[in-house]
Design a protein around this motif. Sequence first.
Motif, short mmCIF file in Angstrom:
data_model
loop_
_atom_site.label_atom_id
_atom_site.label_comp_id
_atom_site.label_asym_id
_atom_site.label_seq_id
_atom_site.Cartn_x
_atom_site.Cartn_y
_atom_site.Cartn_z
N ILE A 279 1.51 -3.61 -3.01
CA ILE A 279 2.59 -3.26 -2.08
C ILE A 279 3.10 -1.88 -2.50
O ILE A 279 3.53 -1.70 -3.63
CB ILE A 279 3.74 -4.27 -2.11
CG1 ILE A 279 3.24 -5.66 -1.66
CG2 ILE A 279 4.89 -3.81 -1.22
CD1 ILE A 279 4.30 -6.75 -1.80
N TYR A 280 3.01 -0.93 -1.58
CA TYR A 280 3.46 0.44 -1.85
C TYR A 280 4.73 0.70 -1.06
O TYR A 280 4.72 0.66 0.18
CB TYR A 280 2.37 1.44 -1.48
CG TYR A 280 1.09 1.24 -2.25
CD1 TYR A 280 1.03 1.50 -3.61
CD2 TYR A 280 -0.06 0.78 -1.61
CE1 TYR A 280 -0.15 1.31 -4.33
CE2 TYR A 280 -1.25 0.59 -2.31
CZ TYR A 280 -1.28 0.86 -3.68
OH TYR A 280 -2.44 0.67 -4.38
N VAL A 281 5.81 0.97 -1.77
CA VAL A 281 7.11 1.19 -1.14
C VAL A 281 7.62 2.57 -1.54
O VAL A 281 7.58 2.95 -2.72
CB VAL A 281 8.14 0.12 -1.57
CG1 VAL A 281 9.50 0.42 -0.94
CG2 VAL A 281 7.66 -1.27 -1.16
N SER B 149 6.89 3.23 -5.88
CA SER B 149 5.44 3.13 -6.09
C SER B 149 4.62 4.03 -5.18
O SER B 149 3.40 4.10 -5.32
CB SER B 149 5.00 1.68 -5.89
OG SER B 149 5.39 1.19 -4.62
N ALA B 150 5.26 4.69 -4.22
CA ALA B 150 4.52 5.52 -3.27
C ALA B 150 5.43 6.55 -2.64
O ALA B 150 6.66 6.43 -2.70
CB ALA B 150 3.90 4.64 -2.17
N ALA C 135 14.57 1.80 0.19
CA ALA C 135 13.30 1.56 -0.48
C ALA C 135 13.50 0.78 -1.78
O ALA C 135 12.74 -0.16 -2.08
CB ALA C 135 12.59 2.88 -0.75
N LEU C 136 14.50 1.15 -2.55
CA LEU C 136 14.77 0.43 -3.80
C LEU C 136 15.14 -1.02 -3.52
O LEU C 136 14.70 -1.94 -4.24
CB LEU C 136 15.89 1.13 -4.57
CG LEU C 136 15.56 2.49 -5.18
CD1 LEU C 136 16.84 3.16 -5.69
CD2 LEU C 136 14.54 2.36 -6.30
N ARG D 161 0.84 5.95 -5.55
CA ARG D 161 -0.03 6.40 -4.48
C ARG D 161 0.71 7.33 -3.51
O ARG D 161 1.90 7.15 -3.21
CB ARG D 161 -0.59 5.21 -3.69
CG ARG D 161 -1.58 4.35 -4.48
CD ARG D 161 -2.84 5.11 -4.81
NE ARG D 161 -3.80 4.32 -5.58
CZ ARG D 161 -3.87 4.30 -6.90
NH1 ARG D 161 -3.01 5.02 -7.62
NH2 ARG D 161 -4.77 3.57 -7.51
N PHE D 162 -0.03 8.32 -3.01
CA PHE D 162 0.45 9.25 -2.00
C PHE D 162 -0.18 8.91 -0.65
O PHE D 162 -1.38 8.67 -0.55
CB PHE D 162 0.05 10.68 -2.34
CG PHE D 162 0.70 11.24 -3.57
CD1 PHE D 162 1.86 12.00 -3.48
CD2 PHE D 162 0.13 11.04 -4.82
CE1 PHE D 162 2.45 12.54 -4.62
CE2 PHE D 162 0.72 11.57 -5.97
CZ PHE D 162 1.88 12.32 -5.87
#
Length: 247
Positions: free
Chosen positions: A7-9, A39-40, A234-235, A68-69
């Motif tokens: 999961i990328y947030v 994370s992203a 996001a947090l 990740r980008f």
Amino acid sequence: MNQMSAIYVGCAGWNLPREYWPLFTGHGTHLQRYASHLSAVEINSSFYRPHRPQTYFRWTQSVPASFRFSVKVPKVITHVQRLQGCELLLDEFLAQCSALGESLGCLLVQLPPSLVYDEAIATAFFQALRQRFAGAVVLEPRHASWLSADDLLIEQKIGRVAADPSPIPGGGSPGGWSGIHYWRLHGSPRIYYSDYDPSRLQALAEHVHTSAREGIDTWCIFDNTAGGFAVGNALTLQALSASISTL
């Protein structure tokens, strides 16, 4: 049972409003501080101007290995050329952003609202893209005609963005290829400005967690940056998703 996928947030850009500074490490660049908790990130500046490979490389050296980008495809491809005759432009763009290496998680193709789905043009574009890039790709169309493009998106393994608010019917849910789900939260009701309340974030966390539990790579990017709410949202979403995982 499917293995839980990542999961990328994150946010559109890594700007940290001053009120959130105490939550992040006090050392390093803005990107390093941002990546210490999220994370992203979605790079939107690539939509407006090119970045040198050295710049992308510097960014990837600034983040943890798991970070990740997502990189937005340039406006000259999507809005000026309107997906036509883009081979050399794709070559240039991919030569730049591929310097991210393993940190390049996804490409985002956002279309102008005036761009109507033309099967021949779309097929040629995505075939050209896929000849050059095998990684994750998502499409954010903003004309309802693209709802008829699912067969092509599935064939080319392109996910359709779940946008909020969405200008197309049903555009608030992921579509296209089912191998990736990508939520893009622009702010609702006031686009780019509105905060998301806790109940909305809880519901989103449940959707995101369900998606990842089904083995689908799952992204959630907050684009409600104008009012400074993206980082907090996001947090919160990341914490809610983590709490679901422990149940």
